[in-house]
Design an enzyme around this catalytic site. Structure first.
Site, PDB file in Angstrom:
ATOM      1  N   ALA A  66       0.843  -1.195   0.000  1.00  0.00           N
ATOM      2  CA  ALA A  66       0.000   0.000   0.000  1.00  0.00           C
ATOM      3  C   ALA A  66       0.879   1.246   0.000  1.00  0.00           C
ATOM      4  O   ALA A  66       1.970   1.262   0.559  1.00  0.00           O
ATOM      5  CB  ALA A  66      -0.926   0.008   1.219  1.00  0.00           C
ATOM      6  N   GLU A  99      -2.947 -12.378  -4.147  1.00  0.00           N
ATOM      7  CA  GLU A  99      -4.367 -12.237  -4.463  1.00  0.00           C
ATOM      8  C   GLU A  99      -4.698 -10.753  -4.572  1.00  0.00           C
ATOM      9  O   GLU A  99      -4.151  -9.946  -3.829  1.00  0.00           O
ATOM     10  CB  GLU A  99      -5.252 -12.828  -3.352  1.00  0.00           C
ATOM     11  CG  GLU A  99      -5.261 -14.327  -3.289  1.00  0.00           C
ATOM     12  CD  GLU A  99      -4.513 -14.833  -2.074  1.00  0.00           C
ATOM     13  OE1 GLU A  99      -4.137 -14.000  -1.228  1.00  0.00           O
ATOM     14  OE2 GLU A  99      -4.282 -16.054  -1.982  1.00  0.00           O
ATOM     15  N   ASN A 104      -9.893  -4.122  -8.447  1.00  0.00           N
ATOM     16  CA  ASN A 104      -8.820  -3.206  -8.028  1.00  0.00           C
ATOM     17  C   ASN A 104      -7.900  -2.923  -9.219  1.00  0.00           C
ATOM     18  O   ASN A 104      -6.822  -3.497  -9.376  1.00  0.00           O
ATOM     19  CB  ASN A 104      -8.034  -3.831  -6.868  1.00  0.00           C
ATOM     20  CG  ASN A 104      -7.043  -2.864  -6.254  1.00  0.00           C
ATOM     21  OD1 ASN A 104      -6.740  -1.817  -6.840  1.00  0.00           O
ATOM     22  ND2 ASN A 104      -6.526  -3.203  -5.088  1.00  0.00           N
ATOM     23  N   TYR A 111       0.553  -4.958 -11.132  1.00  0.00           N
ATOM     24  CA  TYR A 111       1.073  -6.332 -11.120  1.00  0.00           C
ATOM     25  C   TYR A 111       1.298  -6.849 -12.545  1.00  0.00           C
ATOM     26  O   TYR A 111       2.301  -7.509 -12.825  1.00  0.00           O
ATOM     27  CB  TYR A 111       0.101  -7.258 -10.372  1.00  0.00           C
ATOM     28  CG  TYR A 111      -0.041  -6.930  -8.905  1.00  0.00           C
ATOM     29  CD1 TYR A 111       1.079  -6.634  -8.128  1.00  0.00           C
ATOM     30  CD2 TYR A 111      -1.277  -6.921  -8.272  1.00  0.00           C
ATOM     31  CE1 TYR A 111       0.962  -6.332  -6.780  1.00  0.00           C
ATOM     32  CE2 TYR A 111      -1.404  -6.621  -6.920  1.00  0.00           C
ATOM     33  CZ  TYR A 111      -0.283  -6.328  -6.184  1.00  0.00           C
ATOM     34  OH  TYR A 111      -0.394  -6.028  -4.851  1.00  0.00           O
TER      35      TYR A 111
HETATM   36  C1  COA Z   1      -2.023  -0.461  -5.720  1.00  0.00           C
HETATM   37  C2  COA Z   1      -1.119   0.682  -5.225  1.00  0.00           C
HETATM   38  C3  COA Z   1      -0.127   0.121  -4.223  1.00  0.00           C
HETATM   39  C4  COA Z   1      -0.348   1.246  -6.428  1.00  0.00           C
HETATM   40  O1  COA Z   1       0.565   2.199  -5.931  1.00  0.00           O
HETATM   41  P1  COA Z   1       1.054   3.421  -6.828  1.00  0.00           P
HETATM   42  O2  COA Z   1       2.156   4.097  -6.107  1.00  0.00           O
HETATM   43  O3  COA Z   1      -0.086   4.260  -7.263  1.00  0.00           O
HETATM   44  O4  COA Z   1       1.630   2.623  -8.101  1.00  0.00           O
HETATM   45  P2  COA Z   1       2.543   3.182  -9.280  1.00  0.00           P
HETATM   46  O5  COA Z   1       2.520   4.682  -9.318  1.00  0.00           O
HETATM   47  O6  COA Z   1       3.871   2.517  -9.190  1.00  0.00           O
HETATM   48  O7  COA Z   1       1.757   2.662 -10.572  1.00  0.00           O
HETATM   49  C5  COA Z   1       2.146   1.482 -11.255  1.00  0.00           C
HETATM   50  C6  COA Z   1       1.131   1.176 -12.334  1.00  0.00           C
HETATM   51  O8  COA Z   1      -0.106   0.839 -11.741  1.00  0.00           O
HETATM   52  C7  COA Z   1      -1.171   1.328 -12.561  1.00  0.00           C
HETATM   53  N1  COA Z   1      -1.990   2.240 -11.761  1.00  0.00           N
HETATM   54  C8  COA Z   1      -1.659   2.874 -10.604  1.00  0.00           C
HETATM   55  N2  COA Z   1      -2.729   3.573 -10.157  1.00  0.00           N
HETATM   56  C9  COA Z   1      -3.718   3.365 -11.049  1.00  0.00           C
HETATM   57  C10 COA Z   1      -5.075   3.786 -11.122  1.00  0.00           C
HETATM   58  N3  COA Z   1      -5.607   4.581 -10.188  1.00  0.00           N
HETATM   59  N4  COA Z   1      -5.830   3.343 -12.174  1.00  0.00           N
HETATM   60  C11 COA Z   1      -5.311   2.529 -13.116  1.00  0.00           C
HETATM   61  N5  COA Z   1      -4.021   2.085 -13.098  1.00  0.00           N
HETATM   62  C12 COA Z   1      -3.255   2.512 -12.078  1.00  0.00           C
HETATM   63  C13 COA Z   1      -0.556   2.008 -13.750  1.00  0.00           C
HETATM   64  O9  COA Z   1      -0.474   1.045 -14.786  1.00  0.00           O
HETATM   65  C14 COA Z   1       0.818   2.349 -13.236  1.00  0.00           C
HETATM   66  O10 COA Z   1       1.765   2.396 -14.241  1.00  0.00           O
HETATM   67  P3  COA Z   1       2.039   3.784 -15.052  1.00  0.00           P
HETATM   68  O11 COA Z   1       2.326   4.807 -14.019  1.00  0.00           O
HETATM   69  O12 COA Z   1       3.213   3.459 -15.907  1.00  0.00           O
HETATM   70  O13 COA Z   1       0.791   4.069 -15.801  1.00  0.00           O
HETATM   71  C15 COA Z   1      -1.966   1.830  -4.609  1.00  0.00           C
HETATM   72  O14 COA Z   1      -2.989   2.177  -5.499  1.00  0.00           O
HETATM   73  C16 COA Z   1      -2.583   1.475  -3.249  1.00  0.00           C
HETATM   74  O15 COA Z   1      -1.954   1.634  -2.206  1.00  0.00           O
HETATM   75  N6  COA Z   1      -3.844   0.997  -3.262  1.00  0.00           N
HETATM   76  C17 COA Z   1      -4.542   0.606  -2.021  1.00  0.00           C
HETATM   77  C18 COA Z   1      -4.003  -0.709  -1.476  1.00  0.00           C
HETATM   78  C19 COA Z   1      -4.117  -1.811  -2.486  1.00  0.00           C
HETATM   79  O16 COA Z   1      -5.119  -1.961  -3.182  1.00  0.00           O
HETATM   80  N7  COA Z   1      -3.051  -2.633  -2.556  1.00  0.00           N
HETATM   81  C20 COA Z   1      -2.982  -3.789  -3.434  1.00  0.00           C
HETATM   82  C21 COA Z   1      -3.688  -4.920  -2.801  1.00  0.00           C
HETATM   83  S1  COA Z   1      -3.552  -6.411  -3.750  1.00  0.00           S
END
Ligand code: COA
Length: 143
Positions: A66, A99, A104, A111
């Site tokens: 996260a 998972e 999401n 991933y």
């Molecule tokens: C999932 C999470 C960890 C991603 O973190 P983040 O710092 O935003 O990720 P990144 O900036 O490295 O993004 C990596 C890729 O994810 C995708 N991505 C990130 N946010 C996105 C969004 N809101 N919608 C669609 N794609 C998205 C993009 O493909 C992105 O690549 P790009 O920047 O080249 O387009 C974050 O959204 C989070 O903390 N979510 C809540 C917790 C959660 O759901 N964890 C995963 C549980 S399995």
């Protein structure tokens, strides 16, 4: 991740998950789970994200990743995921799974970009939603 990081980690956990892990669950992971490995990402000495996994010999399972909401979509999730992959690869792990909620999109995209492939559905895994099981095989999907 150290014990001193736990209050910040739990604050981000609460902003990130429908059913957040408790302080004591993280504490147990750090203190008593010999298979657990957790990392934090910091900015100006503050925790802005974290991730963790369980390592079982040649196999790892990611438990959570996260990023604090204001630090999302800046590459931070990818940095944490890469750190976990590098750690497990250094331990000789061959395959890593996780998972994710089927809705999401942010996590699913992250991933997939990193080389994870969907390998199955776990029905009602989250009670209110199915989970997609994803898997990455080192050498084949990630170099
Ligand atoms: C999932 C999470 C960890 C991603 O973190 P983040 O710092 O935003 O990720 P990144 O900036 O490295 O993004 C990596 C890729 O994810 C995708 N991505 C990130 N946010 C996105 C969004 N809101 N919608 C669609 N794609 C998205 C993009 O493909 C992105 O690549 P790009 O920047 O080249 O387009 C974050 O959204 C989070 O903390 N979510 C809540 C917790 C959660 O759901 N964890 C995963 C549980 S399995």
């Amino acid at each position: 991740m150290g014990l001193k990081d736990l209050f910040e980690v739990v604050a981000i956990e609460r902003q990130s998950y429908h059913k957040p892990w408790s302080f004591f669950l993280f504490l147990n992971e750090l203190k008593d789970n010999e298979y657990a490995d957790y990392v934090v990402l910091k900015n100006d000495n503050c925790v802005i994200g974290y991730g963790g996994m369980w390592n079982f010999y040649q196999y790892s399972h990611i438990t959570n990743i996260a990023v604090a909401p204001i630090f999302r979509q800046k590459g931070n999730g990818t940095i944490i995921l890469k750190a976990l992959l590098e750690k497990s690869r250094a331990k000789g792990v061959k395959r890593i799974t996780l998972e994710v909620r089927t809705t999401n999109q942010a996590a699913l995209q992250m991933y997939k970009k990193m080389g994870f492939n969907p390998v199955g559905i776990k029905k009602n895994y989250y009670e209110d939603e199915d989970a997609l099981l994803m898997s990455l095989t080192f050498l084949k999907d990630y170099h």
